[in-house]
Design a protein around this motif. Sequence first.
Motif, mmCIF file in Angstrom:
data_model
loop_
_atom_site.group_PDB
_atom_site.id
_atom_site.type_symbol
_atom_site.label_atom_id
_atom_site.label_comp_id
_atom_site.label_asym_id
_atom_site.label_seq_id
_atom_site.Cartn_x
_atom_site.Cartn_y
_atom_site.Cartn_z
ATOM 1 N N GLY A 211 42.406 2.457 41.436
ATOM 2 C CA GLY A 211 43.069 2.592 40.102
ATOM 3 C C GLY A 211 42.288 3.182 39.209
ATOM 4 O O GLY A 211 42.824 4.048 38.312
ATOM 5 N N ALA A 212 40.911 3.403 39.359
ATOM 6 C CA ALA A 212 40.038 3.958 38.464
ATOM 7 C C ALA A 212 40.201 5.489 38.746
ATOM 8 O O ALA A 212 40.027 6.328 37.933
ATOM 9 N N VAL A 213 40.129 5.795 39.986
ATOM 10 C CA VAL A 213 40.344 7.184 40.445
ATOM 11 C C VAL A 213 41.580 7.767 40.054
ATOM 12 O O VAL A 213 41.849 9.099 39.582
ATOM 13 N N VAL A 214 42.711 7.079 40.207
ATOM 14 C CA VAL A 214 44.206 7.485 39.739
ATOM 15 C C VAL A 214 44.320 7.610 38.295
ATOM 16 O O VAL A 214 44.666 8.799 37.677
ATOM 17 N N ALA A 215 43.772 6.843 37.438
ATOM 18 C CA ALA A 215 43.698 6.925 35.968
ATOM 19 C C ALA A 215 42.817 7.783 35.423
ATOM 20 O O ALA A 215 43.064 8.829 34.602
ATOM 21 N N LEU A 216 41.800 8.217 36.200
ATOM 22 C CA LEU A 216 40.883 9.610 35.771
ATOM 23 C C LEU A 216 41.485 10.874 36.269
ATOM 24 O O LEU A 216 41.557 11.750 35.360
ATOM 25 N N ALA A 217 41.968 10.652 37.318
ATOM 26 C CA ALA A 217 42.858 12.086 37.607
ATOM 27 C C ALA A 217 44.167 12.203 36.935
ATOM 28 O O ALA A 217 44.193 13.540 36.362
ATOM 29 N N MET A 218 44.793 11.129 36.420
ATOM 30 C CA MET A 218 45.987 11.640 35.582
ATOM 31 C C MET A 218 45.501 12.139 34.223
ATOM 32 O O MET A 218 46.057 12.832 33.489
ATOM 33 N N LEU A 219 44.520 11.399 33.430
ATOM 34 C CA LEU A 219 43.756 11.563 32.378
ATOM 35 C C LEU A 219 43.343 13.220 32.576
ATOM 36 O O LEU A 219 43.550 14.067 31.604
ATOM 37 N N GLY A 220 42.566 13.437 33.427
ATOM 38 C CA GLY A 220 42.110 14.829 33.663
ATOM 39 C C GLY A 220 43.181 15.906 33.778
ATOM 40 O O GLY A 220 43.155 17.073 33.090
ATOM 41 N N GLY A 221 44.268 15.633 34.654
ATOM 42 C CA GLY A 221 45.248 16.396 34.841
ATOM 43 C C GLY A 221 45.984 16.566 33.368
ATOM 44 O O GLY A 221 46.684 17.575 33.220
ATOM 45 N N GLY A 222 46.189 15.496 32.717
ATOM 46 C CA GLY A 222 46.816 15.595 31.528
ATOM 47 C C GLY A 222 46.303 16.514 30.380
ATOM 48 O O GLY A 222 46.842 17.280 29.595
ATOM 49 N N VAL A 223 44.824 16.410 30.258
ATOM 50 C CA VAL A 223 43.983 17.032 29.520
ATOM 51 C C VAL A 223 44.073 18.865 29.966
ATOM 52 O O VAL A 223 44.015 19.683 29.169
ATOM 53 N N TYR A 224 44.029 18.782 31.395
ATOM 54 C CA TYR A 224 44.198 20.337 31.933
ATOM 55 C C TYR A 224 45.394 20.866 31.518
ATOM 56 O O TYR A 224 45.454 22.141 31.112
ATOM 57 N N VAL A 225 46.470 20.415 31.813
ATOM 58 C CA VAL A 225 47.713 20.902 31.319
ATOM 59 C C VAL A 225 48.380 20.903 29.999
ATOM 60 O O VAL A 225 49.271 21.383 29.673
ATOM 61 N N ALA A 226 47.548 20.319 28.975
ATOM 62 C CA ALA A 226 47.803 20.134 27.769
ATOM 63 C C ALA A 226 48.239 21.331 26.848
ATOM 64 O O ALA A 226 48.996 21.433 26.304
ATOM 65 N N PRO A 227 47.311 22.352 27.011
ATOM 66 C CA PRO A 227 47.689 23.621 26.395
ATOM 67 C C PRO A 227 48.849 24.238 26.828
ATOM 68 O O PRO A 227 49.463 24.974 26.033
ATOM 69 N N ASP A 228 49.090 24.216 27.889
ATOM 70 C CA ASP A 228 50.427 25.101 28.662
ATOM 71 C C ASP A 228 51.437 24.265 28.465
ATOM 72 O O ASP A 228 52.408 24.744 28.122
ATOM 73 N N SER A 229 51.575 23.015 28.724
ATOM 74 C CA SER A 229 52.793 22.136 28.690
ATOM 75 C C SER A 229 52.535 20.667 28.259
ATOM 76 O O SER A 229 52.004 20.074 29.174
ATOM 77 N N TRP A 230 52.831 20.554 26.898
ATOM 78 C CA TRP A 230 52.404 19.256 26.121
ATOM 79 C C TRP A 230 53.297 18.090 26.939
ATOM 80 O O TRP A 230 52.757 17.176 26.802
ATOM 81 N N TRP A 231 54.639 18.203 27.149
ATOM 82 C CA TRP A 231 55.353 17.402 27.720
ATOM 83 C C TRP A 231 54.901 16.774 29.157
ATOM 84 O O TRP A 231 55.096 15.561 29.386
ATOM 85 N N LEU A 232 54.353 17.608 29.966
ATOM 86 C CA LEU A 232 53.758 17.434 31.175
ATOM 87 C C LEU A 232 52.732 16.486 31.151
ATOM 88 O O LEU A 232 52.217 15.255 31.585
ATOM 89 N N SER A 233 51.719 16.788 29.793
ATOM 90 C CA SER A 233 50.375 16.180 29.422
ATOM 91 C C SER A 233 50.798 14.531 29.150
ATOM 92 O O SER A 233 50.222 13.650 29.491
ATOM 93 N N THR A 234 51.996 14.443 28.122
ATOM 94 C CA THR A 234 52.445 13.154 27.829
ATOM 95 C C THR A 234 52.970 12.248 28.941
ATOM 96 O O THR A 234 52.651 11.022 29.020
ATOM 97 N N LEU A 235 53.554 12.985 30.045
ATOM 98 C CA LEU A 235 53.985 12.188 31.091
ATOM 99 C C LEU A 235 52.702 11.761 32.054
ATOM 100 O O LEU A 235 52.834 10.520 32.363
ATOM 101 N N LEU A 236 51.867 12.670 32.001
ATOM 102 C CA LEU A 236 50.493 12.023 32.711
ATOM 103 C C LEU A 236 49.672 11.104 32.102
ATOM 104 O O LEU A 236 49.006 10.170 32.670
ATOM 105 N N CYS A 237 49.697 11.069 30.651
ATOM 106 C CA CYS A 237 48.618 10.366 29.839
ATOM 107 C C CYS A 237 49.406 8.964 29.340
ATOM 108 O O CYS A 237 48.708 8.271 28.434
ATOM 109 N N GLY A 238 50.714 9.089 29.355
ATOM 110 C CA GLY A 238 51.532 8.115 28.571
ATOM 111 C C GLY A 238 51.595 6.630 29.619
ATOM 112 O O GLY A 238 50.713 6.174 30.116
#
Length: 138
Positions: free
Chosen positions: A71-98
């Motif tokens: 659970g911790a690894v999945v959460a950190l991976a999703m948060l990291g992925g959300g931060v990584y893709v935030a500048p390019d596609s904010w909607w994907l970031s909201t999917l990953l971090c929401g």
Amino acid sequence: MYAAMQVAMQWKELDAAHLAVAMSAMEPSLRREHRERMARLDLQREAAQQQQTERQQRRAHRRHVAELIVGAVVALAMLGGGVYVAPDSWWLSTLLCGPSLLALVKIFVLRRSDPGDMAAVAGAARSSTNAGTPPPVI
């Protein structure tokens, strides 16, 4: 019991009256040996059951710790992925971090999933994809 059988074998040549007296004399020792054997078996059964319970508890604890780590690894991976893709596609970031992040962490850590969680994830995904698509060109 072995001693009683030896005595019985030695006295096998006696007549019935003497044999009955010998057997009635051996009966208390046979009863005592039987009680001891049954008590020993009960103790062995309880020890085996306790060992099995301890094994099950250790296995459950290991599984729970593994689920927490996943659970911790999945959460950190999703948060990291959300931060990584935030500048390019904010909607994907909201999917990953929401709500999907919260729903997955709830599944892995708490081991339960409510229908409301999936409805929130679907609603967030729908609103994010609708907001992220450009309007149709007429």
